[in-house]
Motif scaffolding. Structure first.
Motif, short mmCIF file in Angstrom:
data_model
loop_
_atom_site.label_atom_id
_atom_site.label_comp_id
_atom_site.label_asym_id
_atom_site.label_seq_id
_atom_site.Cartn_x
_atom_site.Cartn_y
_atom_site.Cartn_z
N ALA A 191 -34.31 3.40 18.02
CA ALA A 191 -35.08 4.11 18.66
C ALA A 191 -35.62 5.33 17.84
O ALA A 191 -36.95 6.02 18.02
CB ALA A 191 -34.40 5.11 19.73
N GLU A 192 -35.17 5.54 16.63
CA GLU A 192 -35.57 6.46 15.71
C GLU A 192 -36.79 5.94 14.98
O GLU A 192 -37.56 6.98 14.63
CB GLU A 192 -34.33 6.83 14.62
N ASP B 290 -24.19 1.98 17.02
CA ASP B 290 -25.38 2.03 18.16
C ASP B 290 -26.52 1.53 17.42
O ASP B 290 -27.39 2.51 16.92
CB ASP B 290 -25.26 3.45 18.55
N TRP C 142 -36.57 -5.35 20.29
CA TRP C 142 -37.03 -4.10 20.25
C TRP C 142 -38.62 -3.86 20.14
O TRP C 142 -39.10 -3.41 20.99
CB TRP C 142 -36.27 -3.19 19.08
N ASP D 130 -29.19 0.39 19.07
CA ASP D 130 -30.04 0.72 19.71
C ASP D 130 -30.57 2.14 19.28
O ASP D 130 -31.80 2.64 19.21
CB ASP D 130 -30.11 0.71 21.26
N ALA D 131 -29.81 3.14 18.97
CA ALA D 131 -30.15 4.50 18.79
C ALA D 131 -30.59 4.38 17.47
O ALA D 131 -31.78 5.29 17.29
CB ALA D 131 -28.94 5.44 18.78
N THR E 295 -29.14 1.64 10.31
CA THR E 295 -29.05 1.11 11.35
C THR E 295 -28.71 -0.43 11.09
O THR E 295 -28.02 -0.89 11.98
CB THR E 295 -30.55 0.98 12.02
#
Length: 203
Positions: A166-167, A160, A23, A162-163, A151
């Protein structure tokens, strides 16, 4: 073009670390003037440090271990670093600390940033690593990314991830901004030969 290396600081089975490592690696790849590299410690299976002299010993011969030589060369070719670190018992993983300890001058006068996870977002691991890298004459930057426990749990529970990552995109952007500023400043200083015992970048 500055080389920024993302170091994957865990080698355990079922590890989470490669997800935040990829990421942050992709965030770096989007930046102009950056050659992002991924250094996975699984690819550098070094023994625990066992040499009679330390890496900082003046005039020492190169260490003979082939993987250590490969690791040292990768550090020498880098201009800045992002350490992706778990928190084990209030500190970083043994494999990451060992990889750090095998090298000295190739770390000198380069910036370091941290992406962490674990209890309290891995903050205590980062606290210990900041003290360690200062001793190696790395320059730890203030900004860091502490991934929420939710996460991390998503990784183990099939959620999830990835979600969740993304935060933290905004925190990642701020950290990379700082890292690249310090990378440019310290690279220029090293290449100018300024400062005591300057370590120049290898071509």
């Amino acid at each position: 073009m500055n080389v920024i290396s993302v170091i994957v600081g865990s080698t355990r089975k079922g590890r989470f670390s490669e997800k935040p490592a990829h990421w942050i690696f992709h965030h770096l790849k989007k930046r102009a003037g950056v050659d992002a590299q991924l250094l996975d410690l699984r690819d550098f299976p070094m023994p625990f440090f066992d040499q009679p002299v330390t890496p900082a010993t003046p005039g020492r011969a190169p260490f003979e271990h082939e993987v250590v030589q490969k690791w040292t060369a990768a550090i020498a070719q880098s201009d800045g670093f992002v350490f992706v670190t778990p928190e084990y018992n209030f500190g970083p993983s043994a494999v990451l600390k060992n990889a750090i300890d095998w090298v000295y001058s190739e770390w000198n006068r380069k910036p370091a940033a941290f992406v962490s996870y674990g209890n309290v977002g891995g903050a205590r691991s980062v606290q210990q690593l900041r003290e360690t890298v200062i001793e190696l004459q790395l320059a730890p930057i203030r900004s860091s990314v502490h991934i929420p426990v939710a996460t991390l749990w998503a990784h183990y529970k099939g959620g999830d991830v990835d979600a969740g990552l993304a935060e933290s995109d905004a925190s990642a952007g701020a950290m990379i901004d700082d890292l690249l500023w310090w990378t440019a400043a310290l690279t220029a200083a090293r290449e100018s030969g300024s400062g005591p015992a300057t370590t120049r970048r290898r071509a």
